[in-house]
Design a protein around this motif. Structure first.
Motif, PDB file in Angstrom:
ATOM      1  N   THR A   1      -8.661  11.077  -0.495  1.00 12.48           N
ATOM      2  CA  THR A   1      -9.067  12.339   0.135  1.00 12.48           C
ATOM      3  C   THR A   1      -8.733  13.442  -0.861  1.00 12.48           C
ATOM      4  N   LEU A   2      -9.002  14.670  -0.480  1.00 11.61           N
ATOM      5  CA  LEU A   2      -8.687  15.781  -1.373  1.00 11.61           C
ATOM      6  C   LEU A   2      -7.183  16.009  -1.480  1.00 11.61           C
ATOM      7  N   GLU A   3      -6.424  15.493  -0.511  1.00 11.43           N
ATOM      8  CA  GLU A   3      -4.968  15.704  -0.506  1.00 11.43           C
ATOM      9  C   GLU A   3      -4.159  14.481  -0.893  1.00 11.43           C
ATOM     10  N   SER A   4      -4.755  13.273  -0.832  1.00 13.16           N
ATOM     11  CA  SER A   4      -3.936  12.081  -1.062  1.00 13.16           C
ATOM     12  C   SER A   4      -4.745  10.899  -1.568  1.00 13.16           C
ATOM     13  N   PHE A   5      -4.004   9.912  -2.060  1.00  9.19           N
ATOM     14  CA  PHE A   5      -4.532   8.604  -2.445  1.00  9.19           C
ATOM     15  C   PHE A   5      -3.771   7.534  -1.671  1.00  9.19           C
TER      16      PHE A   5
ATOM     17  N   MET B   1       0.867  -1.176   0.000  1.00  7.33           N
ATOM     18  CA  MET B   1       0.000   0.000   0.000  1.00  7.33           C
ATOM     19  C   MET B   1       0.902   1.224   0.000  1.00  7.33           C
ATOM     20  N   LEU B   2       0.576   2.175  -0.870  1.00  8.20           N
ATOM     21  CA  LEU B   2       1.379   3.387  -1.003  1.00  8.20           C
ATOM     22  C   LEU B   2       0.489   4.607  -0.859  1.00  8.20           C
ATOM     23  N   LYS B   3       0.902   5.540  -0.009  1.00  9.74           N
ATOM     24  CA  LYS B   3       0.168   6.799   0.139  1.00  9.74           C
ATOM     25  C   LYS B   3       0.899   7.863  -0.666  1.00  9.74           C
ATOM     26  N   VAL B   4       0.152   8.488  -1.562  1.00  7.70           N
ATOM     27  CA  VAL B   4       0.716   9.529  -2.431  1.00  7.70           C
ATOM     28  C   VAL B   4      -0.080  10.804  -2.201  1.00  7.70           C
ATOM     29  N   ALA B   5       0.621  11.842  -1.755  1.00  6.89           N
ATOM     30  CA  ALA B   5      -0.017  13.135  -1.511  1.00  6.89           C
ATOM     31  C   ALA B   5       0.340  14.079  -2.649  1.00  6.89           C
ATOM     32  N   GLY B   6      -0.637  14.805  -3.118  1.00 11.32           N
ATOM     33  CA  GLY B   6      -0.372  15.755  -4.194  1.00 11.32           C
ATOM     34  C   GLY B   6      -1.662  16.350  -4.713  1.00 11.32           C
ATOM     35  N   SER B   7      -1.498  17.330  -5.584  1.00  8.43           N
ATOM     36  CA  SER B   7      -2.667  17.973  -6.172  1.00  8.43           C
ATOM     37  C   SER B   7      -2.366  18.326  -7.628  1.00  8.43           C
ATOM     38  N   GLY B   8      -3.409  18.652  -8.347  1.00  6.44           N
ATOM     39  CA  GLY B   8      -3.251  19.090  -9.733  1.00  6.44           C
ATOM     40  C   GLY B   8      -2.740  17.988 -10.643  1.00  6.44           C
ATOM     41  N   ASP B   9      -1.758  18.363 -11.472  1.00  2.00           N
ATOM     42  CA  ASP B   9      -1.215  17.440 -12.470  1.00  2.00           C
ATOM     43  C   ASP B   9      -0.566  16.205 -11.839  1.00  2.00           C
TER      44      ASP B   9
ATOM     45  N   PRO C   1       8.517  10.970  -7.072  1.00  2.00           N
ATOM     46  CA  PRO C   1       8.457  12.381  -7.466  1.00  2.00           C
ATOM     47  C   PRO C   1       7.040  12.959  -7.454  1.00  2.00           C
ATOM     48  N   LEU C   2       6.031  12.087  -7.400  1.00  2.00           N
ATOM     49  CA  LEU C   2       4.643  12.553  -7.406  1.00  2.00           C
ATOM     50  C   LEU C   2       4.097  12.765  -6.002  1.00  2.00           C
ATOM     51  N   GLY C   3       4.913  12.499  -4.972  1.00  2.00           N
ATOM     52  CA  GLY C   3       4.488  12.770  -3.604  1.00  2.00           C
ATOM     53  C   GLY C   3       4.298  11.543  -2.729  1.00  2.00           C
ATOM     54  N   LEU C   4       5.032  10.474  -2.984  1.00  2.00           N
ATOM     55  CA  LEU C   4       4.952   9.283  -2.133  1.00  2.00           C
ATOM     56  C   LEU C   4       5.374   9.651  -0.718  1.00  2.00           C
ATOM     57  N   THR C   5       4.469   9.417   0.253  1.00  4.04           N
ATOM     58  CA  THR C   5       4.776   9.773   1.642  1.00  4.04           C
ATOM     59  C   THR C   5       4.950   8.550   2.540  1.00  4.04           C
TER      60      THR C   5
END
Length: 186
Positions: A144-148, A116-124, A168-172
């Protein structure tokens, strides 16, 4: 008397092979260990590795026979062929161990892992993360509005590749189960 001048190694004049039969190349092996499901078995198996300085790359444990009280430990480790043979022999000497199989040596095996990977980001970045998840056949299990949070199943290399693209897409955060493996065929 003059000392014998024998060069190391076998040749046409020697009946003995004096060359070492071992390799210094480290190999990755997947071991399947069937153990009695009782307290302390996992600690003894892990103690064998830590006590001798062997590394465990992946570890999975689950009960596989409720009536027979048996569990299967799948261990992925790295070492020279001699070290792997030593590990298998020492595992076999543990009283609670019923069987040890080296799936890497015994033929082809199927290996899978869940992550399971949590990726935070917005837009593109968010759109790109969804596109890549579709390509890798990863499922969105939370949004959520901030992450998947993506769920992906596959070979460890596939999960590594997916994680590398998500960084690079925001893996947290990332959580992995470890390798589960079975030999193919009979």
């Amino acid at each position: 008397m003059s000392p014998l001048k024998i060069k190391k190694g076998a040749n046409s004049h020697s009946a003995y092979n004096l060359r070492p039969d071992f390799s210094d190349v480290e190999e990755r092996h997947t071991l399947a260990v069937l153990v009695e499901n009782e307290p302390g078995v996992l600690a003894r198996v892990i103690g064998l590795f830590s006590g001798r300085g062997y590394n465990i790359d992946s570890l999975t444990v689950a009960e596989v026979d409720h009536t027979g009280h048996l569990s299967r430990i799948t261990i992925v480790t790295t070492g020279t062929p001699q070290i792997i043979e030593q590990i298998k022999a020492q595992l076999g000497r543990i009283i609670s161990v019923r069987d040890v199989h080296d799936l890497t040596v015994e033929g082809k095996a199927v290996e899978r892992e869940l992550a399971m990977l949590k990726v935070a980001g917005s837009g593109d970045k968010r759109v790109e993360a969804l596109r890549l998840a579709d390509i890798f056949r990863a499922n969105v299990v939370d949004s959520t509005l901030e992450s998947f949070v993506f769920e992906i199943t596959g070979a460890p290399d596939k999960i590594d590749a997916f994680a590398d693209l998500m960084r690079p897409l925001g893996l947290t955060e990332i959580a992995r189960t470890g390798v589960a493996a079975l030999s193919r065929g009979e």
